[in-house]
Scaffold this active site. Structure first.
Site, PDB file in Angstrom:
ATOM      1  CG  ASN A 166      73.862  37.511  62.240  1.00  0.00           C
ATOM      2  OD1 ASN A 166      74.270  38.355  61.456  1.00  0.00           O
ATOM      3  ND2 ASN A 166      73.718  36.230  61.924  1.00  0.00           N
ATOM      4  CG  HIS A 360      21.768  53.558  32.631  1.00  0.00           C
ATOM      5  ND1 HIS A 360      21.551  54.737  33.303  1.00  0.00           N
ATOM      6  CD2 HIS A 360      21.011  53.638  31.510  1.00  0.00           C
ATOM      7  CE1 HIS A 360      20.684  55.474  32.638  1.00  0.00           C
ATOM      8  NE2 HIS A 360      20.336  54.824  31.547  1.00  0.00           N
TER       9      HIS A 360
END
Length: 454
Positions: A166, A360
């Site tokens: 179950n 950068h």
């Protein structure tokens, strides 16, 4: 006939060793019980009864804004007792679907199949066959017909050999459910009111009982400790990764990504390892995501690239735009078509125009940057005076030399050039060259300081 969903969420979860109610422990980006609530809503339920007990304040803080009927189980006296607390909210003609707040992976399709097999006046239970059914209630059949469910501690040797178990998930007619719950007894090894006892009652009453099974057993597994929680997390991630691959993503290693939200992918998307997705993320066609990237609530257009170890949060990348490696896009950032930011560039609440580049070591905050702009290394938009934020506007074609500070509010006109090392505090006209650095001096015969001996 309405669908009325009852979600059991009253347990403390002692084995979690946590002050947090068990059902609030997360799987991916939301709590276990939220997964269950979302699945219940996907079924078109007319009402959701949330049976709660331990940690009520925390549960209500986490879930309180949703359309839920809050049902208190003051004492935890078993699953039957828990469901019975919702009886006043159940109509006789309801189909009652019983779910569990610590079983988060149950799928909509599995529940739809269960509801489809429920007889008009009968009940349907979700079962699963396990190679090792230890700890689960066994499905007892006679000539193939379900006649009852026996819990592990109450089972005899013959019943313990049964491997059909179950899951606790069932669809029951409201009128019969209320009647059966009122007849429950706690005369068992646990001294609890078992919901499973209604199966035997249904059999005695001549009510038809049908069964259905999930596509996989993991759907009906719960988490009682953090080890089991981690197992469910991995299963969730595997399912999410599979969905992405079926939609067109190529995952270098499906076991090494984390999906903590809703991800939509186009065709031929390439995703490297250790990528994290959070919130709502949309990836267009031919997008490439590098290793270690983190994407949060963002929209990435076709042919864009997120290079390794880049963080994209609340931002947009246009077609063929790229970011990284080691870049950070904060909320409100947008890279237009073919724009690029490189390593150690941070951009926040700013637009970088078509074809513009910041290669950068730059900070771009509260800036509107046009097309074809070059941002030199070390450039900073000084957007904050300690009390307020101000806008920097850089128009098309501007060249910004390295180590330039732009003190906002300031506007740089089209095709202007800013010399390296400049601090710009006033607007610059179109096509102007501006240099503000100190004139270079040459001092001949300079003697360096000598270290003093001690």
């Amino acid at each position: 006939m309405s669908l009325n969903v009852v979600i059991l969420a009253a347990g403390k979860g002692t084995r979690m060793r946590s002050d947090l109610p068990k059902v609030l422990h997360p799987i991916a980006h939301k709590s276990m019980v939220q997964h269950v609530i979302d699945t219940a809503n996907s079924l078109g339920s007319s009402a959701i009864q949330l049976v709660y007990g331990y940690g009520a304040d925390k549960l209500q803080a986490a879930l309180g804004e949703q359309a839920l009927n809050w049902v208190l189980q003051a004492e935890q006296l078993g699953t039957g007792h828990a469901v019975a607390q919702a009886n006043p909210n159940i109509n006789d003609d309801d189909t009652v679907l019983i779910l569990y707040g610590d079983v988060p992976l149950i799928q909509q399709s599995t529940l739809e199949a269960l509801l489809a097999v429920r007889p008009t006046n009968g009940l349907a239970i979700l079962t699963v066959n396990l190679p090792n059914p230890t700890g689960y209630g066994r499905i007892v059949r006679e000539q193939g017909k379900v006649v009852g469910i026996i819990e592990q501690k109450d089972a005899n040797a013959e019943q313990l050999a049964i491997n059909e178990v179950n899951t606790g998930i069932m669809a029951v007619p409201g009128k019969q459910l209320k009647a059966w719950l009122n007849r429950l007894s706690n005369n068992n090894a646990q001294g609890e009111y078992y919901l499973t006892d209604i199966i035997a009652m249904a059999n005695v009453d001549g009510v038809e009982i049908t069964t259905s099974q999930p596509q996989s057993a993991i759907e009906v597994e719960g988490a009682n400790n953090r080890v089991q929680l981690a197992q469910l997390e991995r299963a969730y991630q595997a399912r999410a990764a599979e969905k992405m691959m079926l939609e067109g993503a190529n995952l270098r290693d499906p076991a090494r990504i984390d999906i903590r939200g809703d991800v939509s992918v186009g065709m031929d998307v390439m995703i490297d390892v250790n990528v994290i997705f959070q919130g709502k993320v949309t990836l267009g066609n031919n997008v490439t995501i590098g290793a270690g990237a983190i994407l949060i609530d963002c929209d990435i257009a076709d042919n864009a690239e997120i290079k390794p170890y880049t963080i994209v949060e609340g931002a947009k990348l246009g077609q063929a735009a790229s970011a990284g490696p080691f870049a950070r896009l904060r909320p409100g950032a947008e890279l237009k078509e073919d724009a690029h930011i490189g390593n150690f560039v941070e951009i926040k609440k700013s637009v970088l125009g078509k074809g513009s580049k910041a290669g950068h070591l730059a900070y771009l905050g509260d800036a509107q940057i046009g097309a074809g702009v070059n941002i030199g290394a070390g450039t900073i938009t000084c957007n904050y005076d300690g009390a307020n934020k101000f806008i920097t506007t850089i128009e098309d074609g501007v060249f910004v030399g390295s180590d330039t500070q732009l003190v906002a509010p300031v506007t740089i006109g089209k095709n202007a050039t800013l010399g390296a090392g400049s601090t710009i505090t006033k607007d610059v006209a179109e096509n102007e060259l501006v240099i503000t650095r100190v004139k270079q001096r040459h001092i001949t015969g300079w003697q360096r300081p000598i270290k003093i001996k001690k």
